[in-house]
Design a protein around this motif. Structure first.
Motif, PDB file in Angstrom:
ATOM      1  N   VAL A  26      13.245  -6.288  -1.441  1.00 19.39           N
ATOM      2  CA  VAL A  26      12.342  -5.163  -1.685  1.00 19.39           C
ATOM      3  C   VAL A  26      13.130  -3.863  -1.658  1.00 19.39           C
ATOM      4  O   VAL A  26      14.286  -3.836  -1.247  1.00 19.39           O
ATOM      5  N   SER A  27      12.490  -2.786  -2.086  1.00 13.29           N
ATOM      6  CA  SER A  27      13.132  -1.483  -2.057  1.00 13.29           C
ATOM      7  C   SER A  27      12.848  -0.791  -0.721  1.00 13.29           C
ATOM      8  O   SER A  27      11.978  -1.217   0.043  1.00 13.29           O
ATOM      9  N   ILE A  28      13.577   0.275  -0.454  1.00 15.78           N
ATOM     10  CA  ILE A  28      13.313   1.087   0.731  1.00 15.78           C
ATOM     11  C   ILE A  28      11.887   1.628   0.659  1.00 15.78           C
ATOM     12  O   ILE A  28      11.151   1.633   1.646  1.00 15.78           O
ATOM     13  N   SER A  29      11.477   2.061  -0.511  1.00 10.55           N
ATOM     14  CA  SER A  29      10.107   2.553  -0.689  1.00 10.55           C
ATOM     15  C   SER A  29       9.100   1.458  -0.334  1.00 10.55           C
ATOM     16  O   SER A  29       8.077   1.725   0.310  1.00 10.55           O
ATOM     17  N   GLY A  30       9.386   0.247  -0.739  1.00  9.65           N
ATOM     18  CA  GLY A  30       8.507  -0.873  -0.424  1.00  9.65           C
ATOM     19  C   GLY A  30       8.427  -1.118   1.072  1.00  9.65           C
ATOM     20  O   GLY A  30       7.358  -1.394   1.609  1.00  9.65           O
ATOM     21  N   LEU A  31       9.582  -1.020   1.757  1.00  8.66           N
ATOM     22  CA  LEU A  31       9.588  -1.181   3.215  1.00  8.66           C
ATOM     23  C   LEU A  31       8.725  -0.123   3.890  1.00  8.66           C
ATOM     24  O   LEU A  31       7.916  -0.430   4.765  1.00  8.66           O
ATOM     25  N   VAL A  32       8.908   1.121   3.487  1.00  9.95           N
ATOM     26  CA  VAL A  32       8.158   2.221   4.092  1.00  9.95           C
ATOM     27  C   VAL A  32       6.669   2.064   3.803  1.00  9.95           C
ATOM     28  O   VAL A  32       5.826   2.207   4.698  1.00  9.95           O
ATOM     29  N   GLU A  33       6.325   1.713   2.570  1.00 12.40           N
ATOM     30  CA  GLU A  33       4.924   1.542   2.213  1.00 12.40           C
ATOM     31  C   GLU A  33       4.293   0.394   3.006  1.00 12.40           C
ATOM     32  O   GLU A  33       3.179   0.525   3.524  1.00 12.40           O
ATOM     33  N   ASP A  34       5.003  -0.726   3.129  1.00 10.27           N
ATOM     34  CA  ASP A  34       4.497  -1.853   3.918  1.00 10.27           C
ATOM     35  C   ASP A  34       4.279  -1.453   5.371  1.00 10.27           C
ATOM     36  O   ASP A  34       3.264  -1.795   5.980  1.00 10.27           O
ATOM     37  N   TYR A  35       5.238  -0.708   5.925  1.00  7.95           N
ATOM     38  CA  TYR A  35       5.119  -0.269   7.310  1.00  7.95           C
ATOM     39  C   TYR A  35       3.904   0.637   7.486  1.00  7.95           C
ATOM     40  O   TYR A  35       3.118   0.463   8.428  1.00  7.95           O
ATOM     41  N   LEU A  36       3.735   1.588   6.589  1.00 11.47           N
ATOM     42  CA  LEU A  36       2.590   2.498   6.691  1.00 11.47           C
ATOM     43  C   LEU A  36       1.274   1.742   6.549  1.00 11.47           C
ATOM     44  O   LEU A  36       0.295   2.044   7.250  1.00 11.47           O
ATOM     45  N   ASN A  37       1.242   0.755   5.676  1.00 15.70           N
ATOM     46  CA  ASN A  37       0.030  -0.069   5.542  1.00 15.70           C
ATOM     47  C   ASN A  37      -0.253  -0.836   6.831  1.00 15.70           C
ATOM     48  O   ASN A  37      -1.404  -0.949   7.255  1.00 15.70           O
ATOM     49  N   LYS A  38       0.791  -1.359   7.461  1.00 15.63           N
ATOM     50  CA  LYS A  38       0.609  -2.123   8.693  1.00 15.63           C
ATOM     51  C   LYS A  38       0.103  -1.250   9.832  1.00 15.63           C
ATOM     52  O   LYS A  38      -0.799  -1.650  10.567  1.00 15.63           O
ATOM     53  N   ILE A  39       0.666  -0.055   9.993  1.00 15.66           N
ATOM     54  CA  ILE A  39       0.236   0.771  11.122  1.00 15.66           C
ATOM     55  C   ILE A  39      -1.164   1.326  10.914  1.00 15.66           C
ATOM     56  O   ILE A  39      -1.905   1.485  11.872  1.00 15.66           O
ATOM     57  N   THR A  40      -1.537   1.587   9.676  1.00 18.26           N
ATOM     58  CA  THR A  40      -2.905   2.069   9.453  1.00 18.26           C
ATOM     59  C   THR A  40      -3.898   0.923   9.579  1.00 18.26           C
ATOM     60  O   THR A  40      -5.011   1.119  10.054  1.00 18.26           O
ATOM     61  N   ALA A  41      -3.515  -0.278   9.195  1.00 20.84           N
ATOM     62  CA  ALA A  41      -4.384  -1.445   9.369  1.00 20.84           C
ATOM     63  C   ALA A  41      -4.504  -1.789  10.847  1.00 20.84           C
ATOM     64  O   ALA A  41      -5.562  -2.217  11.305  1.00 20.84           O
ATOM     65  N   ALA A  42      -3.424  -1.588  11.606  1.00 22.56           N
ATOM     66  CA  ALA A  42      -3.448  -1.865  13.041  1.00 22.56           C
ATOM     67  C   ALA A  42      -4.458  -0.966  13.739  1.00 22.56           C
ATOM     68  O   ALA A  42      -5.147  -1.396  14.659  1.00 22.56           O
ATOM     69  N   GLU A  43      -4.564   0.270  13.302  1.00 26.66           N
ATOM     70  CA  GLU A  43      -5.542   1.187  13.890  1.00 26.66           C
ATOM     71  C   GLU A  43      -6.951   0.678  13.647  1.00 26.66           C
ATOM     72  O   GLU A  43      -7.780   0.694  14.544  1.00 26.66           O
TER      73      GLU A  43
END
Length: 84
Positions: A26-43
């Motif tokens: 994956v790209s760095i952008s993909g990593l960051v986007e996945d991380y942001l999706n995970k933390i917002t879903a965790a909330e």
């Protein structure tokens, strides 16, 4: 719709992230986007868990003696069925 974001991070961290992203394809952008999706879903998940705990806490409580042996009771209840 994708939007461009500028990030400032340590070079060492970026190098590690690029290496990791390359390994998983994956790209760095993909990593960051996945991380942001995970933390917002965790909330959102925390809110759901809180509601679940509220429901469980409203269930009627049972009481057992302090020295009640659940394991012994389990084996007694299942000795015929499972041949314990």
């Amino acid at each position: 719709m994708k939007t461009r974001v500028n990030l400032t991070i340590e070079q060492d961290t970026l190098d590690k992230a690029k290496n990791y992203a390359s390994k998983i394809g994956v790209s760095i952008s993909g990593l960051v986007e996945d991380y942001l999706n995970k933390i917002t879903a965790a909330e959102q998940s925390k809110e759901i868990k809180t509601k679940l705990f509220e429901i469980v806490n409203e269930l009627p409580k049972t009481s057992y003696p302090e020295n009640y042996d659940f394991q012994k009771q389990y084996f007694e209840d299942n000795k015929e069925k499972y041949g314990f």
